[in-house]
Design a protein around this motif. Structure first.
Motif, PDB file in Angstrom:
ATOM      1  N   ARG A  35       0.806  -1.219   0.000  1.00  0.00           N
ATOM      2  CA  ARG A  35       0.000   0.000   0.000  1.00  0.00           C
ATOM      3  C   ARG A  35       0.838   1.268   0.000  1.00  0.00           C
ATOM      4  N   GLY A  36       2.051   1.199   0.555  1.00  0.00           N
ATOM      5  CA  GLY A  36       2.866   2.401   0.662  1.00  0.00           C
ATOM      6  C   GLY A  36       4.338   2.077   0.737  1.00  0.00           C
ATOM      7  N   VAL A  37       5.123   3.116   0.973  1.00  0.00           N
ATOM      8  CA  VAL A  37       6.566   2.951   1.064  1.00  0.00           C
ATOM      9  C   VAL A  37       7.124   3.900   2.122  1.00  0.00           C
ATOM     10  N   MET A  38       8.137   3.427   2.832  1.00  0.00           N
ATOM     11  CA  MET A  38       8.918   4.266   3.732  1.00  0.00           C
ATOM     12  C   MET A  38      10.293   4.393   3.103  1.00  0.00           C
ATOM     13  N   LEU A  39      10.687   5.609   2.742  1.00  0.00           N
ATOM     14  CA  LEU A  39      11.986   5.845   2.129  1.00  0.00           C
ATOM     15  C   LEU A  39      12.970   6.343   3.179  1.00  0.00           C
ATOM     16  N   VAL A  76      17.513  18.860   1.192  1.00  0.00           N
ATOM     17  CA  VAL A  76      18.359  18.304   2.247  1.00  0.00           C
ATOM     18  C   VAL A  76      19.780  18.809   1.995  1.00  0.00           C
ATOM     19  N   LYS A  77      20.358  19.533   2.970  1.00  0.00           N
ATOM     20  CA  LYS A  77      21.694  20.109   2.797  1.00  0.00           C
ATOM     21  C   LYS A  77      22.679  19.662   3.872  1.00  0.00           C
ATOM     22  N   ALA A  78      22.251  18.773   4.775  1.00  0.00           N
ATOM     23  CA  ALA A  78      23.115  18.354   5.886  1.00  0.00           C
ATOM     24  C   ALA A  78      23.168  16.836   5.969  1.00  0.00           C
ATOM     25  N   THR A  79      24.203  16.324   6.624  1.00  0.00           N
ATOM     26  CA  THR A  79      24.277  14.888   6.843  1.00  0.00           C
ATOM     27  C   THR A  79      23.169  14.470   7.798  1.00  0.00           C
ATOM     28  N   GLY A  80      22.783  13.203   7.715  1.00  0.00           N
ATOM     29  CA  GLY A  80      21.753  12.684   8.599  1.00  0.00           C
ATOM     30  C   GLY A  80      20.907  11.647   7.892  1.00  0.00           C
ATOM     31  N   THR A  81      19.954  11.105   8.633  1.00  0.00           N
ATOM     32  CA  THR A  81      19.014  10.117   8.094  1.00  0.00           C
ATOM     33  C   THR A  81      17.653  10.780   8.004  1.00  0.00           C
ATOM     34  N   TYR A  82      17.080  10.757   6.824  1.00  0.00           N
ATOM     35  CA  TYR A  82      15.804  11.412   6.550  1.00  0.00           C
ATOM     36  C   TYR A  82      14.800  10.353   6.115  1.00  0.00           C
ATOM     37  N   VAL A  83      13.702  10.250   6.857  1.00  0.00           N
ATOM     38  CA  VAL A  83      12.684   9.230   6.587  1.00  0.00           C
ATOM     39  C   VAL A  83      11.439   9.905   6.027  1.00  0.00           C
ATOM     40  N   HIS A  84      10.916   9.330   4.945  1.00  0.00           N
ATOM     41  CA  HIS A  84       9.726   9.842   4.283  1.00  0.00           C
ATOM     42  C   HIS A  84       8.719   8.700   4.189  1.00  0.00           C
ATOM     43  N   ILE A  85       7.526   8.898   4.704  1.00  0.00           N
ATOM     44  CA  ILE A  85       6.496   7.852   4.693  1.00  0.00           C
ATOM     45  C   ILE A  85       5.402   8.254   3.719  1.00  0.00           C
ATOM     46  N   VAL A 102       3.096  11.502   3.783  1.00  0.00           N
ATOM     47  CA  VAL A 102       2.153  11.791   2.711  1.00  0.00           C
ATOM     48  C   VAL A 102       1.079  10.713   2.729  1.00  0.00           C
ATOM     49  N   SER A 103      -0.188  11.113   2.777  1.00  0.00           N
ATOM     50  CA  SER A 103      -1.295  10.169   2.801  1.00  0.00           C
ATOM     51  C   SER A 103      -1.771   9.898   1.380  1.00  0.00           C
ATOM     52  N   MET A 104      -1.109   8.904   0.737  1.00  0.00           N
ATOM     53  CA  MET A 104      -1.442   8.549  -0.644  1.00  0.00           C
ATOM     54  C   MET A 104      -0.974   7.124  -0.896  1.00  0.00           C
ATOM     55  N   PRO A 105      -1.751   6.334  -1.646  1.00  0.00           N
ATOM     56  CA  PRO A 105      -1.303   4.969  -1.938  1.00  0.00           C
ATOM     57  C   PRO A 105      -0.137   4.951  -2.914  1.00  0.00           C
ATOM     58  N   LEU A 106       0.592   3.862  -2.906  1.00  0.00           N
ATOM     59  CA  LEU A 106       1.706   3.654  -3.819  1.00  0.00           C
ATOM     60  C   LEU A 106       1.189   2.977  -5.078  1.00  0.00           C
ATOM     61  N   SER A 107       1.582   3.487  -6.241  1.00  0.00           N
ATOM     62  CA  SER A 107       1.123   2.894  -7.497  1.00  0.00           C
ATOM     63  C   SER A 107       1.880   1.599  -7.787  1.00  0.00           C
ATOM     64  N   GLN A 108       1.433   0.889  -8.818  1.00  0.00           N
ATOM     65  CA  GLN A 108       2.106  -0.363  -9.173  1.00  0.00           C
ATOM     66  C   GLN A 108       3.494  -0.097  -9.741  1.00  0.00           C
ATOM     67  N   LEU A 109       3.634   0.939 -10.555  1.00  0.00           N
ATOM     68  CA  LEU A 109       4.930   1.290 -11.141  1.00  0.00           C
ATOM     69  C   LEU A 109       5.367   2.637 -10.574  1.00  0.00           C
ATOM     70  N   TRP A 110       6.538   2.651  -9.957  1.00  0.00           N
ATOM     71  CA  TRP A 110       7.009   3.882  -9.318  1.00  0.00           C
ATOM     72  C   TRP A 110       8.534   3.916  -9.321  1.00  0.00           C
ATOM     73  N   SER A 111       9.067   5.090  -9.087  1.00  0.00           N
ATOM     74  CA  SER A 111      10.505   5.267  -8.966  1.00  0.00           C
ATOM     75  C   SER A 111      10.764   6.490  -8.099  1.00  0.00           C
ATOM     76  N   VAL A 112      12.024   6.693  -7.767  1.00  0.00           N
ATOM     77  CA  VAL A 112      12.424   7.876  -7.012  1.00  0.00           C
ATOM     78  C   VAL A 112      13.531   8.573  -7.786  1.00  0.00           C
ATOM     79  N   THR A 113      13.417   9.881  -7.912  1.00  0.00           N
ATOM     80  CA  THR A 113      14.475  10.707  -8.482  1.00  0.00           C
ATOM     81  C   THR A 113      15.021  11.575  -7.363  1.00  0.00           C
ATOM     82  N   VAL A 114      16.340  11.615  -7.242  1.00  0.00           N
ATOM     83  CA  VAL A 114      16.977  12.520  -6.280  1.00  0.00           C
ATOM     84  C   VAL A 114      17.605  13.636  -7.102  1.00  0.00           C
ATOM     85  N   THR A 115      16.982  14.805  -7.048  1.00  0.00           N
ATOM     86  CA  THR A 115      17.446  15.957  -7.806  1.00  0.00           C
ATOM     87  C   THR A 115      18.513  16.695  -7.008  1.00  0.00           C
ATOM     88  N   HIS A 116      19.608  17.042  -7.672  1.00  0.00           N
ATOM     89  CA  HIS A 116      20.690  17.810  -7.049  1.00  0.00           C
ATOM     90  C   HIS A 116      20.508  19.281  -7.400  1.00  0.00           C
TER      91      HIS A 116
END
Length: 132
Positions: A35-39, A76-85, A102-116
């Motif tokens: 149903r979801g993801v914890m990043l 995010v500009k500092a060291t550390g552990t950042y959790v996103h649900i 974020v209160s939203m379901p996870l789709s069947q096809l998904w990805s994550v982009t980390v923009t610099h």
């Protein structure tokens, strides 16, 4: 037919720890029935400039197009552990390492982009859990 209910949360390794200076995307992930993801973004070296902006993208199964459905409002500009649900009906408190919910379901096809934000180096990994 209905997808099978997964038996448990499933760990996912999306980006191994490495020094990066440019935007990177994970491979497209196929969600079978979670149903979801914890990043978990673990930043071990940070330049302090530019910053990192993780974005969850949902993929259209017909056109293969993507849509950004979530990104953090502050880089995010500092060291550390950042959790996103990202979970439907979530009401988790934002505290400690849990930065965003974020209160939203996870789709069947998904990805994550980390923009610099710029070309300065950051060392980080991205992992997490698919949530039942």
């Amino acid at each position: 037919t209905m997808p099978q209910i997964p038996p448990d949360n499933l760990p996912v390794n999306l980006l191994a720890s490495a020094s990066r200076t440019a935007t990177v995307s994970t491979p497209v992930q196929t969600n079978q029935a979670h149903r979801g993801v914890m990043l978990i973004l673990d930043v071990t070296v940070a330049s302090g400039t530019g910053g990192l902006i993780p974005q969850i993208r949902f993929h259209d199964p017909i056109t293969a197009g993507t849509k950004i459905v979530w990104n953090i409002p502050m880089p995010v500009k500092a060291t550390g552990t950042y959790v996103h649900i990202h979970y439907p009906g979530s009401n988790f408190a934002q505290s400690g390492a849990v930065q965003y919910v974020v209160s939203m379901p996870l789709s069947q096809l998904w990805s994550v982009t980390v923009t610099h934000g710029d070309g300065s180096p950051y060392t980080y990994s991205l992992s997490g859990y698919l949530l039942v």
